[in-house]
Each structure stands twice: as structure tokens, then as C-alpha cells.
Motif scaffolding. Structure first.
Motif, PDB file in Angstrom:
ATOM      1  N   GLU A  24      -2.135  -7.402 -22.264  1.00  0.00           N
ATOM      2  CA  GLU A  24      -0.682  -7.491 -22.388  1.00  0.00           C
ATOM      3  C   GLU A  24       0.042  -6.515 -21.463  1.00  0.00           C
ATOM      4  O   GLU A  24       1.246  -6.650 -21.237  1.00  0.00           O
ATOM      5  CB  GLU A  24      -0.262  -7.240 -23.840  1.00  0.00           C
ATOM      6  N   GLN A  25      -0.692  -5.548 -20.912  1.00  0.00           N
ATOM      7  CA  GLN A  25      -0.086  -4.546 -20.041  1.00  0.00           C
ATOM      8  C   GLN A  25      -0.445  -4.737 -18.567  1.00  0.00           C
ATOM      9  O   GLN A  25      -0.034  -3.935 -17.721  1.00  0.00           O
ATOM     10  CB  GLN A  25      -0.527  -3.137 -20.480  1.00  0.00           C
ATOM     11  N   ILE A  26      -1.172  -5.787 -18.253  1.00  0.00           N
ATOM     12  CA  ILE A  26      -1.685  -5.924 -16.887  1.00  0.00           C
ATOM     13  C   ILE A  26      -0.574  -6.115 -15.858  1.00  0.00           C
ATOM     14  O   ILE A  26      -0.683  -5.668 -14.716  1.00  0.00           O
ATOM     15  CB  ILE A  26      -2.715  -7.070 -16.800  1.00  0.00           C
ATOM     16  N   GLU A  27       0.532  -6.740 -16.248  1.00  0.00           N
ATOM     17  CA  GLU A  27       1.611  -6.991 -15.286  1.00  0.00           C
ATOM     18  C   GLU A  27       2.251  -5.695 -14.802  1.00  0.00           C
ATOM     19  O   GLU A  27       2.760  -5.642 -13.674  1.00  0.00           O
ATOM     20  CB  GLU A  27       2.674  -7.910 -15.896  1.00  0.00           C
ATOM     21  N   THR A  28       2.218  -4.661 -15.630  1.00  0.00           N
ATOM     22  CA  THR A  28       2.781  -3.384 -15.176  1.00  0.00           C
ATOM     23  C   THR A  28       1.967  -2.828 -14.013  1.00  0.00           C
ATOM     24  O   THR A  28       2.521  -2.294 -13.048  1.00  0.00           O
ATOM     25  CB  THR A  28       2.810  -2.362 -16.321  1.00  0.00           C
ATOM     26  N   ALA A  29       0.644  -2.971 -14.093  1.00  0.00           N
ATOM     27  CA  ALA A  29      -0.213  -2.492 -13.011  1.00  0.00           C
ATOM     28  C   ALA A  29      -0.052  -3.355 -11.765  1.00  0.00           C
ATOM     29  O   ALA A  29      -0.018  -2.848 -10.648  1.00  0.00           O
ATOM     30  CB  ALA A  29      -1.668  -2.492 -13.469  1.00  0.00           C
ATOM     31  N   VAL A  30       0.074  -4.666 -11.943  1.00  0.00           N
ATOM     32  CA  VAL A  30       0.255  -5.575 -10.805  1.00  0.00           C
ATOM     33  C   VAL A  30       1.536  -5.232 -10.053  1.00  0.00           C
ATOM     34  O   VAL A  30       1.547  -5.147  -8.812  1.00  0.00           O
ATOM     35  CB  VAL A  30       0.280  -7.038 -11.279  1.00  0.00           C
ATOM     36  N   ARG A  31       2.612  -5.022 -10.784  1.00  0.00           N
ATOM     37  CA  ARG A  31       3.893  -4.700 -10.133  1.00  0.00           C
ATOM     38  C   ARG A  31       3.809  -3.382  -9.374  1.00  0.00           C
ATOM     39  O   ARG A  31       4.316  -3.263  -8.254  1.00  0.00           O
ATOM     40  CB  ARG A  31       5.010  -4.643 -11.183  1.00  0.00           C
ATOM     41  N   ALA A  32       3.155  -2.388  -9.963  1.00  0.00           N
ATOM     42  CA  ALA A  32       3.047  -1.084  -9.302  1.00  0.00           C
ATOM     43  C   ALA A  32       2.202  -1.171  -8.035  1.00  0.00           C
ATOM     44  O   ALA A  32       2.556  -0.597  -7.001  1.00  0.00           O
ATOM     45  CB  ALA A  32       2.454  -0.059 -10.268  1.00  0.00           C
ATOM     46  N   LEU A  33       1.101  -1.895  -8.108  1.00  0.00           N
ATOM     47  CA  LEU A  33       0.241  -2.005  -6.931  1.00  0.00           C
ATOM     48  C   LEU A  33       0.906  -2.802  -5.814  1.00  0.00           C
ATOM     49  O   LEU A  33       0.715  -2.518  -4.630  1.00  0.00           O
ATOM     50  CB  LEU A  33      -1.089  -2.665  -7.310  1.00  0.00           C
ATOM     51  N   ASN A  34       1.692  -3.801  -6.175  1.00  0.00           N
ATOM     52  CA  ASN A  34       2.336  -4.641  -5.166  1.00  0.00           C
ATOM     53  C   ASN A  34       3.610  -4.013  -4.596  1.00  0.00           C
ATOM     54  O   ASN A  34       4.173  -4.549  -3.641  1.00  0.00           O
ATOM     55  CB  ASN A  34       2.669  -6.013  -5.744  1.00  0.00           C
ATOM     56  N   SER A  35       4.048  -2.915  -5.167  1.00  0.00           N
ATOM     57  CA  SER A  35       5.237  -2.233  -4.639  1.00  0.00           C
ATOM     58  C   SER A  35       4.849  -0.845  -4.133  1.00  0.00           C
ATOM     59  O   SER A  35       4.583  -0.658  -2.934  1.00  0.00           O
ATOM     60  CB  SER A  35       6.327  -2.154  -5.715  1.00  0.00           C
TER      61      SER A  35
END
Length: 203
Positions: A13-24
Motif C-alpha cells: 500500500e506504500q509502494i507508490e510513495t517510493a515510485v514517486r520519489a525515485l522518479n523525481s
């Protein structure tokens, strides 16, 4: 080229936070580093797995970049990351036949081998494995990453869409079987991911 992978598991449920950080923030930090050649982010949202791959034109560039990234990773991956493993490889083979795109699929085969067999493994991959991968519908890129000293590696097959990746499972299983009969290679892991971002600029 040389690659660094980060393999992260955590709360789905928290994976999108990591995706956004890595992609920015993550991508900006990488692009500032000398010798940077591209990166990719791949996820299994159901199980909560993230694979990040960065590409470098030399071992020195990869090492120097890791000193910076090591400081920033914990904050970027919080609160998703429960475990984090970092590995370094030489990209012995990288072959592009199409253009990767978001929503595609990545299959990773993790292998172990006798370090003395690294050269024959690489030669067999180029001559016998790669031509068969090229025949698979929807293949975008194929690569072989090796740690020659440790005797570990990864085979990556990236597809333009996940349907093509699924349709290739039987064919790639046959390739693994035939390769194992020619070279002393043990398959120790097999995983599939969704492509979030993939951009490699070979040197």
C-alpha cells in the motif's frame, strides 16, 4: 557498461510513495552524476516489490554515484521499504530491439555459476540465447548482468507490454532449460515486474 540494482520489499500500500520519489528526486540525483547512462524502475504492486536499475559507463562512475545515493535512499524509500539489497554487475550483454514503455513487463532470471565459467556463459548467451529471445513477440531489450567474482548474475528480458511477456513464458522456459544443458548455470530466482520507467543510453 556497469549497473547497480536496488531490490526493495515492503508494504504494497506504500509502494507508490517510493515510485514517486525515485522518479523525481532519485532521477534528478542520478542525472547529476558523471558517467550516468540511464535508469529503470520496475514494480510488483501486489506483493510489494520494487527493482531499481541504474546504468554507468565505468565502475568508477558507479562507485562514486553510490556514495551519494546511499545517503538519500532511506528517505526516498520511506515509508515503503522494509528490506533493501544493493548489487553491482557488469552489463556483459545489452541488446535493444524495441522501445521500452511504461506498463510493459520485465522478467528477471537470477542465476549462479562457477566464476571460471563466466566467459563461456557470456559467449553462450550471445550466440544461443539472444537469437531466441529476439524471436519473442514484443521483446524490447535483453541483457545479461554478471558479477564475475561472486558467480552471480541476472538475465533481463523487457517486453513492450505485459501480454507479450506472459505469452513468452513457455518459450523462455525452454531457453533456460537448453542453456542449463550447455553451461553450468543454476537458476535461483524468477520474477516478473511491471515497467514504471526505463531509459538506457548505451555508451
Amino acid at each position: 557498461m556497469f549497473v547497480r540494482t536496488i531490490y526493495v520489499t515492503g508494504d504494497p500500500e506504500q509502494i507508490e510513495t517510493a515510485v514517486r520519489a525515485l522518479n523525481s528526486e532519485g532521477r534528478e540525483l542520478l542525472e547529476e552524476r558523471p558517467g550516468y547512462r540511464g535508469a529503470g524502475v520496475f514494480v510488483d504492486r501486489e506483493l510489494g516489490k520494487l527493482l531499481g536499475v541504474s546504468w554507468w559507463d565505468s565502475e568508477k562512475a558507479r562507485h562514486n554515484s553510490d556514495e551519494v545515493m546511499r545517503e538519500h535512499r532511506p528517505a526516498m524509500l520511506r515509508p515503503f521499504a522494509g528490506t533493501l539489497a544493493v548489487e553491482n554487475f557488469e552489463a556483459v550483454v545489452y541488446h535493444a530491439v524495441g522501445v521500452p514503455r511504461a506498463g510493459g513487463g520485465l522478467r528477471v532470471t537470477r542465476v549462479e555459476f562457477d566464476p571460471a565459467d563466466a566467459r563461456i556463459f557470456a559467449d553462450t548467451f550471445r550466440s544461443a540465447v539472444l537469437p531466441r529471445l529476439e524471436e519473442m513477440h514484443g521483446l524490447a531489450t535483453a541483457g545479461l548482468f554478471l558479477d564475475r567474482e561472486r558467480g552471480t548474475g541476472q538475465v533481463g528480458a523487457l517486453f513492450t507490454d505485459r501480454a507479450s511477456m506472459a505469452a513468452s513464458r513457455a518459450a523462455q522456459a525452454a531457453v533456460r532449460h537448453d542453456t542449463a544443458a550447455k553451461v553450468r548455470v543454476d537458476v535461483v530466482g524468477l520474477e516478473e515486474f511491471e515497467v514504471v520507467h526505463a531509459d538506457v543510453r548505451p555508451g
